[in-house]
Design an enzyme around this catalytic site. Structure first.
Site, PDB file in Angstrom:
ATOM      1  N   HIS A   1      32.765 -72.164  62.693  1.00 17.94           N
ATOM      2  CA  HIS A   1      31.959 -72.236  61.466  1.00 17.94           C
ATOM      3  C   HIS A   1      30.512 -72.425  61.895  1.00 17.94           C
ATOM      4  O   HIS A   1      30.197 -73.449  62.537  1.00 17.94           O
ATOM      5  CB  HIS A   1      32.391 -73.410  60.602  1.00 17.94           C
ATOM      6  CG  HIS A   1      33.834 -73.346  60.191  1.00 17.94           C
ATOM      7  ND1 HIS A   1      34.243 -72.834  58.985  1.00 17.94           N
ATOM      8  CD2 HIS A   1      34.975 -73.709  60.851  1.00 17.94           C
ATOM      9  CE1 HIS A   1      35.567 -72.902  58.907  1.00 17.94           C
ATOM     10  NE2 HIS A   1      36.034 -73.423  60.025  1.00 17.94           N
TER      11      HIS A   1
ATOM     12  N   GLU B   1      46.685 -76.737  58.552  1.00 19.54           N
ATOM     13  CA  GLU B   1      45.832 -77.675  59.313  1.00 19.54           C
ATOM     14  C   GLU B   1      46.269 -79.080  58.877  1.00 19.54           C
ATOM     15  O   GLU B   1      46.952 -79.771  59.631  1.00 19.54           O
ATOM     16  CB  GLU B   1      44.350 -77.417  59.003  1.00 19.54           C
ATOM     17  CG  GLU B   1      43.397 -78.378  59.710  1.00 19.54           C
ATOM     18  CD  GLU B   1      41.932 -78.197  59.297  1.00 19.54           C
ATOM     19  OE1 GLU B   1      41.655 -77.489  58.309  1.00 19.54           O
ATOM     20  OE2 GLU B   1      41.054 -78.786  59.980  1.00 19.54           O
TER      21      GLU B   1
ATOM     22  N   ASP C   1      35.909 -74.536  66.286  1.00 15.35           N
ATOM     23  CA  ASP C   1      35.841 -74.920  64.867  1.00 15.35           C
ATOM     24  C   ASP C   1      34.438 -75.368  64.463  1.00 15.35           C
ATOM     25  O   ASP C   1      33.662 -74.548  63.960  1.00 15.35           O
ATOM     26  CB  ASP C   1      36.896 -75.999  64.563  1.00 15.35           C
ATOM     27  CG  ASP C   1      37.340 -76.010  63.110  1.00 15.35           C
ATOM     28  OD1 ASP C   1      36.935 -75.124  62.349  1.00 15.35           O
ATOM     29  OD2 ASP C   1      38.115 -76.913  62.731  1.00 15.35           O
ATOM     30  N   ASP C   2      34.122 -76.642  64.639  1.00 15.39           N
ATOM     31  CA  ASP C   2      32.804 -77.201  64.269  1.00 15.39           C
ATOM     32  C   ASP C   2      32.302 -78.023  65.458  1.00 15.39           C
ATOM     33  O   ASP C   2      32.300 -79.270  65.413  1.00 15.39           O
ATOM     34  CB  ASP C   2      32.955 -78.091  63.029  1.00 15.39           C
ATOM     35  CG  ASP C   2      33.506 -77.317  61.847  1.00 15.39           C
ATOM     36  OD1 ASP C   2      32.734 -76.575  61.216  1.00 15.39           O
ATOM     37  OD2 ASP C   2      34.717 -77.442  61.586  1.00 15.39           O
TER      38      ASP C   2
HETATM   39  N1  HPA Z   1      38.944 -76.817  57.940  1.00 15.88           N
HETATM   40  C1  HPA Z   1      38.639 -76.432  56.722  1.00 15.88           C
HETATM   41  N2  HPA Z   1      37.403 -76.133  56.348  1.00 15.88           N
HETATM   42  C2  HPA Z   1      36.431 -76.211  57.241  1.00 15.88           C
HETATM   43  C3  HPA Z   1      36.688 -76.598  58.526  1.00 15.88           C
HETATM   44  C4  HPA Z   1      38.015 -76.914  58.908  1.00 15.88           C
HETATM   45  O1  HPA Z   1      38.354 -77.267  60.047  1.00 15.88           O
HETATM   46  N3  HPA Z   1      35.505 -76.581  59.169  1.00 15.88           N
HETATM   47  C5  HPA Z   1      34.575 -76.173  58.295  1.00 15.88           C
HETATM   48  N4  HPA Z   1      35.138 -75.955  57.107  1.00 15.88           N
HETATM   49 ZN    ZN Z   2      37.851 -74.150  60.561  1.00 16.85          ZN
END
Ligand code: HPA
Ligand code: ZN
Length: 344
Positions: A21, A202, A280-281
């Site tokens: 992201h 998740e 991911d982030d």
């Molecule tokens: N999950 C869901 N939404 C998100 C994530 C994530 O890991 N990172 C940024 N938006």
């Molecule tokens: Zn994500």
């Protein structure tokens, strides 16, 4: 000669990142410098205070901070700076292809024009290709905590720019927002000829993975780590070769797994799932792609063939052309051959 360390090989191997992201690459120093440049205040006095807030106990606790920090992104140049900062780090980790998620609704809701976001991201990708030789694509993610009608309005805004948007995804708060909420939206995305991905499994149950496949037409599942809770779902993913974009540090930081050694990754691999590793982030979860590889290796001690498989999966699971994939896999093979030759 001693055999090369599998981790050293993994850190140096060419790879693709498929779950990233761009808003999650906003490091505290860039956040404060953009806040200053745009004359706005972050809800934290300094970088150390912001970093101290990175103690998450769930996906939602992270998302609250992630959306708050995104407020510093205002101009085309801000989005350009964000992408270039990420690509510099990705290049250091030997990422040669990246498929970047962006969340336009996070920005348009604050009055930032869709085109400002898209053009800034594109400027960054173009400069990153020139500077680092990284190929990049954009995947527009819809925010699942919003209504389907709001997401349809976002798709309306995106439609004039479809040649710049490679695919569509679904992110944000998973629990209570099942894929079934967005069946009409993704039917429209598919009708536009674009591939669809979705965050599923998740924090949410394996049923959400099934819904993402059957009701949204997802061709890749983001996370999917809870597939191990349902043997039938896991068997289906493996049988059909549905790629999973697994993000190990994200999952431990957001308490999906208490510690890395509890992560389902080895069970996913053992079941034959097409797993890829991603960050991911990374600004929020303790590191970029190679930091994820290090953490995985510390917990699981994978052998060299497993690392080869993970890198190869990252290319095979990408949305690049067959010719691009073949070129990258040839590079990967040459890299592994050179490592073998070096170890005699
Ligand atoms: N999950 C869901 N939404 C998100 C994530 C994530 O890991 N990172 C940024 N938006
Ligand atoms: Zn994500």
């Amino acid at each position: 000669m001693t055999a090369p360390d599998p981790l050293d090989i993994a850190l140096g191997m060419p790879k693709a990142e498929l779950h990233l992201h761009i808003e999650g690459t906003l490091e505290p120093d860039l956040a404060f410098s953009l806040a200053r440049r745009n004359g706005i205040a972050l809800p934290y006095p300094d970088e150390a205070a912001l970093r101290a807030a990175y103690a998450f106990d769930s996906l939602q606790s992270f998302l609250d901070l992630y959306y708050a920090c995104a407020d510093v992104l205002r101009t085309r140049e801000d989005f350009y700076d964000l992408v270039l900062a990420y690509l510099k780090r990705a290049a250091a980790d030997k990422v040669i292809h990246v498929e970047i998620f962006f969340d336009p609704q996070t920005h348009t809701a604050r009055g930032i024009p869709f085109t400002t976001v898209l053009e800034g991201l594109e400027d960054g990708l173009a400069e990153g290709r020139a500077r680092y030789g990284i190929s990049g694509r954009l995947i527009l993610c819809f925010l699942r905590h919003l209504s389907e009608d709001e997401c349809l309005a976002c798709l309306d805004e995106a439609e004039p720019w479809l040649d710049r948007i490679h695919g569509f995804g679904l992110d944000s708060s998973e629990k209570g927002h099942p894929p079934s909420k967005f069946a009409r939206l993704f039917a429209r995305c598919r009708a536009l000829g674009k591939p669809v991905v979705a965050h599923a499994g998740e924090e949410g149950p394996p049923d959400y993975i099934t819904e993402a496949l059957d009701l949204l037409g997802a061709v890749r599942i983001d996370h999917g780590v809870r597939a191990t809770d349902d043997p039938a779902v896991l068997a289906r993913l493996a049988r059909d070769g549905i790629p999973l974009t697994v993000c190990p540090l994200s999952n431990t930081r957001l308490c999906v797994f208490e510690k890395m050694s509890d992560h389902s990754l080895p069970r996913l691999l053992a079941a034959g799932a097409k797993v890829t590793l991603n960050s991911d982030d990374p600004a929020y979860f303790g590191g970029y792609l190679n930091a994820n590889l290090r953490a995985v290796q510390e917990a699981f001690r994978f052998d060299t063939p497993t690392w080869y498989r993970l890198a190869r999966n990252s290319f095979e699971a990408s949305f690049a052309t067959d010719a691009e994939k073949a070129g990258w896999i040839a590079r990967l093979d040459a890299y592994f051959k050179s490592k073998q030759a070096a170890s005699g």
